[in-house]
Design a protein around this motif. Structure first.
Motif, PDB file in Angstrom:
ATOM      1  N   LEU A 534       6.464   2.877   6.244  1.00 59.41           N
ATOM      2  CA  LEU A 534       8.112   2.269   6.854  1.00 59.41           C
ATOM      3  C   LEU A 534       7.901   1.590   7.370  1.00 59.41           C
ATOM      4  CD1 LEU A 534       9.144   5.811   7.548  1.00 59.41           C
ATOM      5  CD2 LEU A 534       9.976   5.368   5.547  1.00 59.41           C
ATOM      6  N   THR A 535       7.088   0.600   7.390  1.00 60.30           N
ATOM      7  CA  THR A 535       7.186  -0.819   8.125  1.00 60.30           C
ATOM      8  C   THR A 535       7.604  -1.333   8.240  1.00 60.30           C
ATOM      9  OG1 THR A 535       4.215  -0.432   7.676  1.00 60.30           O
ATOM     10  CG2 THR A 535       5.423  -2.655   8.683  1.00 60.30           C
ATOM     11  N   ARG A 536       8.592  -1.540   9.193  1.00 60.99           N
ATOM     12  CA  ARG A 536      10.045  -3.019   9.465  1.00 60.99           C
ATOM     13  C   ARG A 536      10.980  -1.562   9.200  1.00 60.99           C
ATOM     14  NH1 ARG A 536       7.171  -7.283   8.767  1.00 60.99           N
ATOM     15  NH2 ARG A 536       7.426  -7.655   6.348  1.00 60.99           N
ATOM     16  N   ALA A 537      10.968  -0.802   8.480  1.00 61.51           N
ATOM     17  CA  ALA A 537      12.334  -0.031   7.808  1.00 61.51           C
ATOM     18  C   ALA A 537      13.330   0.500   8.739  1.00 61.51           C
ATOM     19  CB  ALA A 537      11.071   1.629   7.136  1.00 61.51           C
ATOM     20  N   THR A 538      14.251   1.317   8.294  1.00 63.41           N
ATOM     21  CA  THR A 538      15.564   1.823   9.427  1.00 63.41           C
ATOM     22  C   THR A 538      15.397   2.881   9.384  1.00 63.41           C
ATOM     23  OG1 THR A 538      16.175  -1.215   9.918  1.00 63.41           O
ATOM     24  CG2 THR A 538      17.268   1.201  10.117  1.00 63.41           C
ATOM     25  N   LEU A 539      15.024   4.097   9.719  1.00 66.46           N
ATOM     26  CA  LEU A 539      15.594   5.004   9.918  1.00 66.46           C
ATOM     27  C   LEU A 539      16.997   5.692  10.082  1.00 66.46           C
ATOM     28  CD1 LEU A 539      12.127   7.076  10.074  1.00 66.46           C
ATOM     29  CD2 LEU A 539      13.499   6.339   7.268  1.00 66.46           C
ATOM     30  N   PHE A 559       4.509   4.987  10.883  1.00 62.22           N
ATOM     31  CA  PHE A 559       5.824   4.107  11.799  1.00 62.22           C
ATOM     32  C   PHE A 559       4.456   3.019  12.532  1.00 62.22           C
ATOM     33  CE2 PHE A 559       6.611   8.768  11.117  1.00 62.22           C
ATOM     34  CZ  PHE A 559       8.061   8.441  11.261  1.00 62.22           C
ATOM     35  N   CYS A 560       5.433   1.899  11.673  1.00 58.04           N
ATOM     36  CA  CYS A 560       5.490   0.306  12.362  1.00 58.04           C
ATOM     37  C   CYS A 560       6.067   0.068  12.363  1.00 58.04           C
ATOM     38  CB  CYS A 560       3.725  -0.487  11.184  1.00 58.04           C
ATOM     39  SG  CYS A 560       3.732  -1.970  12.356  1.00 58.04           S
ATOM     40  N   THR A 592      -3.643   3.462  -1.625  1.00 57.90           N
ATOM     41  CA  THR A 592      -2.847   2.387   0.190  1.00 57.90           C
ATOM     42  C   THR A 592      -3.784   0.967   0.659  1.00 57.90           C
ATOM     43  OG1 THR A 592      -4.411   3.620   1.647  1.00 57.90           O
ATOM     44  CG2 THR A 592      -1.626   4.625   1.074  1.00 57.90           C
ATOM     45  N   GLY A 593      -3.207   0.394   1.429  1.00 53.78           N
ATOM     46  CA  GLY A 593      -4.431  -0.406   1.691  1.00 53.78           C
ATOM     47  C   GLY A 593      -3.667  -2.169   2.156  1.00 53.78           C
ATOM     48  N   SER A 594      -2.542  -2.596   1.373  1.00 54.67           N
ATOM     49  CA  SER A 594      -2.222  -3.194   1.555  1.00 54.67           C
ATOM     50  C   SER A 594      -0.694  -3.509   2.479  1.00 54.67           C
ATOM     51  CB  SER A 594      -1.942  -4.186   0.245  1.00 54.67           C
ATOM     52  OG  SER A 594      -1.598  -5.367   0.266  1.00 54.67           O
ATOM     53  N   TYR A 595      -0.648  -3.901   3.812  1.00 54.29           N
ATOM     54  CA  TYR A 595       0.591  -3.220   4.680  1.00 54.29           C
ATOM     55  C   TYR A 595       0.961  -5.374   4.821  1.00 54.29           C
ATOM     56  CZ  TYR A 595      -2.187   1.132   4.380  1.00 54.29           C
ATOM     57  OH  TYR A 595      -2.853   2.519   4.562  1.00 54.29           O
ATOM     58  N   ALA A 596       2.569  -5.217   5.521  1.00 54.02           N
ATOM     59  CA  ALA A 596       2.845  -5.809   5.533  1.00 54.02           C
ATOM     60  C   ALA A 596       2.522  -6.338   6.809  1.00 54.02           C
ATOM     61  CB  ALA A 596       4.617  -6.045   5.475  1.00 54.02           C
ATOM     62  N   VAL A 597       2.704  -5.750   7.691  1.00 52.90           N
ATOM     63  CA  VAL A 597       1.862  -5.295   9.107  1.00 52.90           C
ATOM     64  C   VAL A 597       0.716  -4.405   9.472  1.00 52.90           C
ATOM     65  CG1 VAL A 597       2.794  -5.944  11.498  1.00 52.90           C
ATOM     66  CG2 VAL A 597       4.522  -6.288   9.576  1.00 52.90           C
TER      67      VAL A 597
END
Length: 777
Positions: A534-539, A559-560, A592-597
Motif C-alpha cells: 500500500l505504498t503511497r496508496a489512499t485508503l 503501509f509506506c 515481493t522485493g521491488s518497491y517504489a519507496v
C-alpha cells in the motif's frame, strides 16, 4: 437426333403427322408421366417434323436453322396449346435476336428433354412461358432480353448461359441445372423468384450487379441457390438481392460478395466456402443466417453492415456453430443482434473497430488464433461466457456500453484489455487467464448506485501476471481469486469499494496497490497470507479482516507513505494493540522485493504522521496518540541516521541535530511525547524520592537532615531517611521552608537542579494531562 422412342407410320412422303413419341418409361429421370406424341406435321419428305429431324436429315432436305425458327414463330399464331410443345426435339441454334416472341395465346413453349444447339434472344422479348426441363442446351443467350413469362430450366444441362442485362418478369427455375460452362448474369434483373437450388456451376458464375425483388417474407421467393455447387469463381459483387438463400451451397473456388446489398432475409446455413469468401462492404438490411457455415479459407466481412429488420424475435445475424478454419475478418463491421454461439475460429478473429449496436451472444465461442477486439464497441450487452481463446486477445480501447459477461471463459495466451471502457457491469467470474492479463488504464465504470460489484473477478484464476495499473473501478470484487504471478494495481482507483479475498495459488504472489486509491470495501486475509503493498496508496473506509491469526493480520500490509483518508483504525484496535501499534512491518515472500519507496526511518515517520492525521480526522484519539508516539520515535531515528551518515553536515548543524535527538529521547523517556500520562506522573512524583535517597548518603550529599551512615545519638535511621525525603520534595516543589538546607557541594547542586526539574516535569505532566483530557495532539 436423340429420341426415346420412334415408330414409322408408313413410307417416306406418306406421313402427315410427325411420328416421334416420347416414352417416359425409358427415362428414369423424366418428369413426364405419360407418353407424349408430337403434334406437329411431318416434313413432306420425312416421317418427322422439322423439330424432331436429326441435324443430318435437316441438312439433306435443305432445312436450316432459320426455317426452324420461323416454323416455331408460326406455331405461336395457332390457337392450339399443343403446337407449342417440342418435347425431345433436336434443334439447331435458334437465332431470335431483336425479335418479339409473342403468340396469340400465353401457351408455354415446351422444350422438355430437347437437345438444343442454342437459343439466342439477344435484345429480344419473350412473352411466352419457357419450359426447358431436363433439356440439353449448348448455348442459352438472353442478353438484354425481356422475358415476361415463367421460365423452367430445372434439371437441364446448359453449357453456356448468358443473360447479362436481361429482365425476368416472372418466376425463373434453374433448380438442378448443370452449367458446364460459364454463366453470365451481370446486371440481370429478376422481378420475381429465381431458383438455382441444387444447380451445379462448373465454370465461372457471374452475377455481378444482379438484382432481385419480391416479398421479403415469402421465403421461397426471390433468388435461391440452396444446395448449389460452384466449382469455379462465384461473383456477386454489387448485386441487389431481396430474399436470397445459399443454404447448403458449396463454393469450391473464390467468392465475391463485395458491396452486395442483401435487401431481404439471407441464408447461408450449412454452406461451405472452400476458398476465400469475400463479403467486404456488403449490407444486410434484414436477417442473415450463417448457421453451421464452413469457411475453409479467409472469411472477409470488412466494413459489412448487418442492419437486421424490424423483427426482434430472431437474431439479425447468426454465425451459430459456424466454423472458420482460417481468419475471420470483421474489421469495421456493424452489427445489430449478433449470434456467434458455439462458433469455432481456428485462425484469427478480427473485430477491429467493429460496432455491435444490439446484444451480441458469443456463448461457447472457440478461437484458436488471435481475437482482435481493438476499439470494438458493444453498445448493448455482450456474452462470452464459456468461451475459449487459444490465441492472444487484443481488446485495447474496446468499449462495452452494456453488461459484459466473460464467466468461465478461458484465455490461454496474453489477454490485453488496456484502456478498455466497461460502462456497465462486467463479470469475469470463474474465468482462467493462463498467461498475462493486462487491464492497464481500463475503466470499470458500472452503475454508480449499483448495490453489487460492477466489476467481478470472483473465482478467477490468474496463472500469469495480472496488470491493472491505472485501472478505474466503481466497485471491484476479487473474492476467491487466485494470483500465481505478480498482481499489479499501481495507481488503480476504486471509487466506491473494493473486495479482496484471495485464495492460495501454485506460487507466492502479492498485490501491488502502490499509488492506488481504495475508497471503501474489505480486504480479507484468507488461509494463505498474501502481502498487500500500500505504498503511497489512499485508503478510505476500508475494513481489513483476517480469517486466521489476527495477531498477524497487519503484518501482511505494507503501509509506506499511505494516505489514510478517514480510514477507521478503531475497527482494528485489537490487532494494533497486540502489535504494539506497529503498522509498517511487512512480511515478505518470494514474490515481493521491488518497491517504489524503501522503508527508511524518514518514510516510516511520514507514514505514521499520515496515520495520525487520519485518526484525528475521525476522532480516534487512542490511535492518534499511539501513531504520534511512533512518529516522534522514528523522527529521532531519522536524525540519528543523519548524524551518523551525513558527513557533509557542519559543526553547528551537528549540534542542532544532537540537541534534537537528545530532546526527543527525553520526551520519549519522560512522557512518551505527551502520550504516556502514567509515565510522566511516575517521573514527577517518584523522581524526588531518588534525590531523597542521595541526600541521606552523607559526604558531598550531606544535608542538615543528617546521614544514615552516621545518624546522631538522638536520631534514628528512619527519621534521617524521612527528613531526607521531606527535604527533597520541598526542594523539588520549590517551597523551601528553610528548616533543612544543603551542606555538601553535591547536595547543593542537586537542590539547585531540582528546582529546574520541577518546571520541566510539571510542565510535561500538565501537557500530557491536557492532551489526555482534551484529546489533542
Amino acid at each position: 437426333m436423340s429420341q426415346q422412342s420412334t415408330e414409322r407410320n408408313g413410307s417416306i412422303g406418306a406421313a402427315t403427322q410427325c411420328s416421334y413419341t416420347f416414352d417416359p418409361a425409358r427415362r428414369t429421370d423424366a418428369s413426364l408421366r405419360t407418353t407424349w406424341e408430337c403434334p406437329h406435321p411431318a416434313h413432306e419428305e420425312s416421317d418427322y417434323c422439322v423439330f424432331h429431324m436429326s441435324a443430318d436429315e435437316r441438312a439433306a432436305h435443305d432445312v436450316d436453322s432459320a426455317d426452324v425458327a420461323e416454323r416455331l414463330l408460326d406455331n405461336l399464331a395457332v390457337d392450339d396449346p399443343r403446337r407449342n410443345e417440342y418435347v425431345g426435339a433436336s434443334l439447331p441454334h435458334l437465332s431470335l435476336t431483336y425479335r418479339q416472341v409473342d403468340g396469340d395465346t400465353n401457351h408455354v413453349l415446351n422444350f422438355q428433354h430437347a437437345e438444343i444447339e442454342g437459343i439466342d434472344l439477344t435484345h429480344g422479348r419473350l412473352d411466352q412461358g419457357l419450359n426447358l426441363r431436363e433439356a440439353t442446351v449448348r448455348r442459352l443467350t438472353l442478353e438484354d432480353a425481356t422475358v415476361t413469362g415463367d421460365v423452367d430450366v430445372s434439371d437441364a444441362v446448359v453449357e453456356q448461359f448468358e443473360a447479362s442485362e436481361g429482365t425476368f418478369r416472372e418466376d425463373v427455375d434453374f433448380s438442378g441445372v448443370t452449367f458446364t460452362g460459364s454463366v453470365d448474369c451481370t446486371e440481370t434483373r429478376f422481378d420475381e423468384g429465381a431458383a438455382f437450388d441444387g444447380a451445379t456451376f462448373e465454370g465461372v458464375a457471374d452475377f455481378r450487379n444482379v438484382s432481385s425483388a419480391g416479398d421479403s417474407h415469402v421465403l421461397d421467393d426471390h433468388l435461391t441457390f440452396a444446395a448449389a455447387t460452384f466449382h469455379d469463381a462465384a461473383k456477386f459483387r454489387q448485386a441487389s438481392l431481396g430474399y436470397v438463400s445459399f443454404a447448403e451451397a458449396t463454393f469450391e473456388a473464390s467468392t465475391d460478395f463485395e458491396h452486395v446489398d442483401f435487401e431481404g432475409d439471407t441464408r447461408f446455413d450449412g454452406a461451405t466456402f472452400e476458398r476465400i469468401a469475400d463479403f467486404d462492404e456488403a449490407r444486410f438490411d434484414h436477417d442473415a443466417s450463417f448457421t453451421g457455415t464452413q469457411f475453409r479459407r479467409l472469411a472477409e466481412f470488412r466494413g459489412v453492415r448487418f442492419d437486421g429488420g424490424s423483427r426482434t424475435a430472431s437474431d439479425d445475424v447468426t454465425f451459430e456453430n459456424a466454423v472458420f478454419e482460417d481468419e475471420a475478418d470483421f474489421k469495421l463491421a456493424t452489427f445489430r443482434f449478433a449470434d456467434f454461439k458455439r462458433a469455432e475460429c481456428r485462425g484469427e478473429l478480427n473485430f477491429d473497430r467493429a460496432v455491435f449496436r444490439a446484444r451480441a451472444d458469443c456463448h461457447d465461442l472457440a478461437v484458436a488464433g488471435v481475437t482482435n477486439l481493438e476499439r470494438t464497441t458493444f453498445e448493448e450487452p455482450v456474452v462470452f461466457d464459456g468461451s475459449t481463446f487459444g490465441g492472444r486477445v487484443v481488446a485495447q480501447e474496446a468499449t462495452f456500453e452494456g453488461d459484459a459477461d466473460f464467466v468461465d471463459a478461458r484465455f490461454t495466451r496474453r489477454a490485453t484489455f488496456d484502456e478498455a471502457r466497461f460502462r456497465a457491469d462486467v463479470d469475469f467470474g470463474e474465468a482462467t487467464f493462463e498467461a498475462t492479463a493486462s487491464f492497464c488504464g481500463a475503466a470499470f465504470e458500472g452503475e454508480a448506485n449499483h448495490v453489487e460489484q460492477n466489476a467481478s473477478f470472483d473465482g478467477v484464476a490468474f496463472e500469469g501476471d495480472a496488470d491493472f495499473r491505472d485501472a478505474r473501478f466503481t466497485r471491484g470484487s476479487f473474492r476467491g481469486t487466485t494470483f500465481d504471478g505478480t498482481c499489479d494495481f499501481r495507481a488503480a482507483t476504486f471509487r466506491e469499494a473494493a473486495a479482496f479475498e484471495l485464495v492460495p495459488g501454485g506460487s507466492d504472489s502479492y498485490v501491488d496497490l502502490t499509488d492506488a486509491v481504495v475508497s471503501g470495501g474489505t480486504i480479507v486475509e484468507g488461509g494463505a497470507p498474501v502481502p498487500y503493498d500500500l505504498t503511497r496508496a489512499t485508503l478510505g473506509d476500508v475494513r481489513l479482516e483476517g480469517s486466521g491469526d489476527g495477531h498477524e493480520l497487519l503484518d501482511h500490509f505494507r503501509f509506506c507513505l499511505t494516505e489514510f483518508d478517514e480510514f477507521d483504525f478503531s475497527d482494528h484496535h485489537a490487532y494494533l494493540e497486540r502489535n504494539d501499534w506497529t503498522i509498517h512491518d511487512f512480511v515478505e515472500n518470494d514474490a515481493t522485493g521491488s518497491y517504489a519507496v524503501p522503508l527508511t526511518n524518514e518514510t516510516i515517520e511520514e507514514t505514521y504522521r499520515k496515520a495520525q492525521d487520519s485518526a484525528n480526522a475521525v476522532g480516534d484519539t487512542p490511535a492518534s496518540r499511539e501513531f504520534e508516539f511512533k512518529r516522534y520515535y522514528y523522527n529521532r531515528q531519522k536524525n540519528a541516521d543523519i548524524l551518523l551518515n551525513e558527513y557533509s553536515l557542519n559543526a553547528w548543524g551537528r549540534v542542532k541535530k544532537t540537541a534534537s535527538v537528545g530532546l526527543n529521547y527525553v520526551m520519549q523517556v519522560t512522557c512518551g511525547y505527551g502520550n504516556r500520562l502514567p509515565r510522566i506522573a511516575a517521573w514527577t512524583f517518584l523522581l524526588p524520592a531518588l534525590f531523597g535517597v542521595l541526600y541521606v548518603l552523607g559526604g558531598p550529599f550531606l544535608t542538615q537532615a543528617g546521614s544514615i551512615v552516621a545518624p546522631g545519638p538522638d536520631t534514628t535511621t528512619g527519621e534521617v531517611l524521612f527528613n531526607g525525603l521531606y527535604y527533597s520534595y520541598i526542594s523539588f516543589s520549590t517551597i523551601g521552608y528553610g528548616d533543612i538546607g544543603p551542606v555538601g557541594w553535591a547536595a547543593k547542586l542537586l537542590a539547585a537542579s531540582q528546582g529546574m526539574l520541577n518546571g520541566l516535569f510539571f510542565t510535561l505532566l500538565t501537557f500530557t494531562l491536557f492532551k489526555r483530557v482534551l484529546g489533542g495532539s
